[in-house]
Design a protein around this motif. Structure first.
Motif, PDB file in Angstrom:
ATOM      1  N   GLY A  51       0.811  -1.212   0.000  1.00 32.02           N
ATOM      2  CA  GLY A  51       0.000   0.000   0.000  1.00 32.02           C
ATOM      3  C   GLY A  51       0.839   1.255   0.000  1.00 32.02           C
ATOM      4  O   GLY A  51       0.560   2.213  -0.726  1.00 32.02           O
ATOM      5  N   LEU A  52       1.894   1.258   0.807  1.00 29.24           N
ATOM      6  CA  LEU A  52       2.733   2.440   0.939  1.00 29.24           C
ATOM      7  C   LEU A  52       3.626   2.662  -0.273  1.00 29.24           C
ATOM      8  O   LEU A  52       3.786   3.798  -0.741  1.00 29.24           O
ATOM      9  N   TYR A  53       4.214   1.610  -0.818  1.00 32.10           N
ATOM     10  CA  TYR A  53       5.209   1.763  -1.876  1.00 32.10           C
ATOM     11  C   TYR A  53       4.692   1.461  -3.278  1.00 32.10           C
ATOM     12  O   TYR A  53       5.406   1.703  -4.255  1.00 32.10           O
ATOM     13  N   VAL A  54       3.469   0.924  -3.401  1.00 34.70           N
ATOM     14  CA  VAL A  54       2.917   0.636  -4.732  1.00 34.70           C
ATOM     15  C   VAL A  54       1.613   1.399  -4.941  1.00 34.70           C
ATOM     16  O   VAL A  54       1.486   2.194  -5.873  1.00 34.70           O
ATOM     17  N   ALA A  55       0.634   1.161  -4.077  1.00 29.28           N
ATOM     18  CA  ALA A  55      -0.690   1.751  -4.293  1.00 29.28           C
ATOM     19  C   ALA A  55      -0.680   3.267  -4.106  1.00 29.28           C
ATOM     20  O   ALA A  55      -1.274   3.993  -4.913  1.00 29.28           O
ATOM     21  N   ALA A  56      -0.045   3.764  -3.054  1.00 33.69           N
ATOM     22  CA  ALA A  56      -0.052   5.205  -2.787  1.00 33.69           C
ATOM     23  C   ALA A  56       0.572   6.011  -3.937  1.00 33.69           C
ATOM     24  O   ALA A  56      -0.017   7.008  -4.365  1.00 33.69           O
ATOM     25  N   PRO A  57       1.736   5.621  -4.491  1.00 36.51           N
ATOM     26  CA  PRO A  57       2.272   6.387  -5.624  1.00 36.51           C
ATOM     27  C   PRO A  57       1.379   6.329  -6.861  1.00 36.51           C
ATOM     28  O   PRO A  57       1.248   7.327  -7.575  1.00 36.51           O
ATOM     29  N   ILE A  58       0.746   5.184  -7.101  1.00 36.22           N
ATOM     30  CA  ILE A  58      -0.144   5.073  -8.264  1.00 36.22           C
ATOM     31  C   ILE A  58      -1.354   5.984  -8.081  1.00 36.22           C
ATOM     32  O   ILE A  58      -1.739   6.718  -9.000  1.00 36.22           O
ATOM     33  N   VAL A  59      -1.948   5.978  -6.895  1.00 35.72           N
ATOM     34  CA  VAL A  59      -3.098   6.842  -6.625  1.00 35.72           C
ATOM     35  C   VAL A  59      -2.693   8.304  -6.730  1.00 35.72           C
ATOM     36  O   VAL A  59      -3.411   9.119  -7.326  1.00 35.72           O
TER      37      VAL A  59
END
Length: 82
Positions: A51-59
Motif C-alpha cells: 500500500g505504501l510503496y505501490v498503491a499510494a504512488p499510483i493513486v
C-alpha cells in the motif's frame, strides 16, 4: 595508444575506484551496532508495504494526472468560447 586515450582511461579508472571506495565506506555493514537512542518501531506487513510503496504512488499519480487533465479541459473550453 595515444596520449589522450591513456589520460581518459586513467581518469575513468580513478573515478571508478573513488566511487567504489566511497560506496564501500558508506555501506550498511558499519551500521550493525545500534546507536544510543535508536528505537525502531514495528515492521510493516506485506499489505502495508504494498500500500505504501505501490498503491499510494499510483493513486497520487492518478490524482495529479486527473487534475492536470481537468485544468486543461477547462482552459480549452474557455478558449473556444472567445
Amino acid at each position: 595508444m595515444s596520449n589522450q586515450v591513456k589520460k581518459n582511461a586513467l581518469r575513468a579508472g580513478t573515478i571508478t575506484a573513488g566511487t567504489a571506495l566511497l560506496m564501500l565506506m558508506s555501506s550498511p555493514a558499519f551500521a550493525v551496532m545500534p546507536d544510543d537512542g535508536d528505537d525502531p518501531g514495528p515492521g510493516l506487513n506485506v499489505a502495508e508495504t504494498l500500500g505504501l510503496y505501490v498503491a499510494a504512488p499510483i493513486v497520487l499519480f492518478l490524482v495529479i494526472a486527473g487534475l492536470v487533465i481537468a485544468g486543461d479541459k477547462t482552459r480549452k473550453q474557455g478558449d473556444s468560447k472567445s
